[in-house]
Design a protein around this motif. Sequence first.
Motif, PDB file in Angstrom:
ATOM      1  N   ASP A  19       7.395   2.021 -58.869  1.00  0.00           N
ATOM      2  CA  ASP A  19       8.270   0.999 -59.452  1.00  0.00           C
ATOM      3  C   ASP A  19       9.754   1.298 -59.285  1.00  0.00           C
TER       4      ASP A  19
ATOM      5  N   ASP B 111       2.406   6.240 -57.995  1.00  0.00           N
ATOM      6  CA  ASP B 111       3.145   6.786 -59.131  1.00  0.00           C
ATOM      7  C   ASP B 111       2.296   6.547 -60.381  1.00  0.00           C
TER       8      ASP B 111
ATOM      9  N   GLY C 106       3.406   6.430 -63.653  1.00  0.00           N
ATOM     10  CA  GLY C 106       4.085   5.564 -64.612  1.00  0.00           C
ATOM     11  C   GLY C 106       4.466   4.248 -63.960  1.00  0.00           C
TER      12      GLY C 106
HETATM   13 CA    CA Z   1       7.446   5.099 -62.491  1.00  0.00          CA
END
Ligand code: CA
Length: 227
Positions: free
Chosen positions: A8, A51, A53
């Motif tokens: 993100d 990733d 998160g």
């Molecule tokens: Ca992240």
Amino acid sequence: MRILVVEDEAALRDALKRDLTAAGFTVDLAADGEEGLYSGREYPVDLAIVDLGLPKLPGLDLIRTLRAERKAFPILVLTARDRWQDKVAGLDAGADDYVAKPFRFEEVLARVQALLRRAGGWASPVLACGPVVLDLRSQTVAVGGEAVDLTTFEYRLLEHLMMRAGDVISKGELTERLYEQDFERDSNTIEVFMGRLRRKIDPDDTLRPIETLRGRGYRFSLPRDPR
Ligand code: CA
């Protein structure tokens, strides 16, 4: 080889795209877990970098869902530094390896290459099939001990075929794995590149390392060296 990056952080995502592309990979990007799930389902992914998160769908849930759907491609997770719990959870969910942030690209690249060759059944980064030897680290090819000068695309084509030496790979699959999703695809161009590649690695037409199976695809058919 086609890599899906699910991250993100835009700067990191773009840097991975740039560096992986420069290293010869075809790269698809997803900015959240849902997009990542869509791409993992729809595209012929050879490896995913995820990733943990992530917005919308957390990385662990993304990995669990892909594994539950029998998606077997290697997954490398990106974890926060010093969070050993994340590393364990990622592996438990079905990831194959991890890199802690912040990382150097060289570390990601080394892990990606190791995962890809292991998925192809190779123990060493030097893929040897009789006289034809491809070195994944230096991205070089030699035939009978003589270096062969290949273009980037020819190298990627040969790498893909040798990584899965013995398997039949369809023209459509090669096209999808070697080109970006929005690239104007024409599977006839694969034939043109295949012709050039064959002339370069087998100029006398004696080794015949790449078989054409009518209507099915291509197979790198020289046996793998025992190791
Ligand atoms: Ca992240």
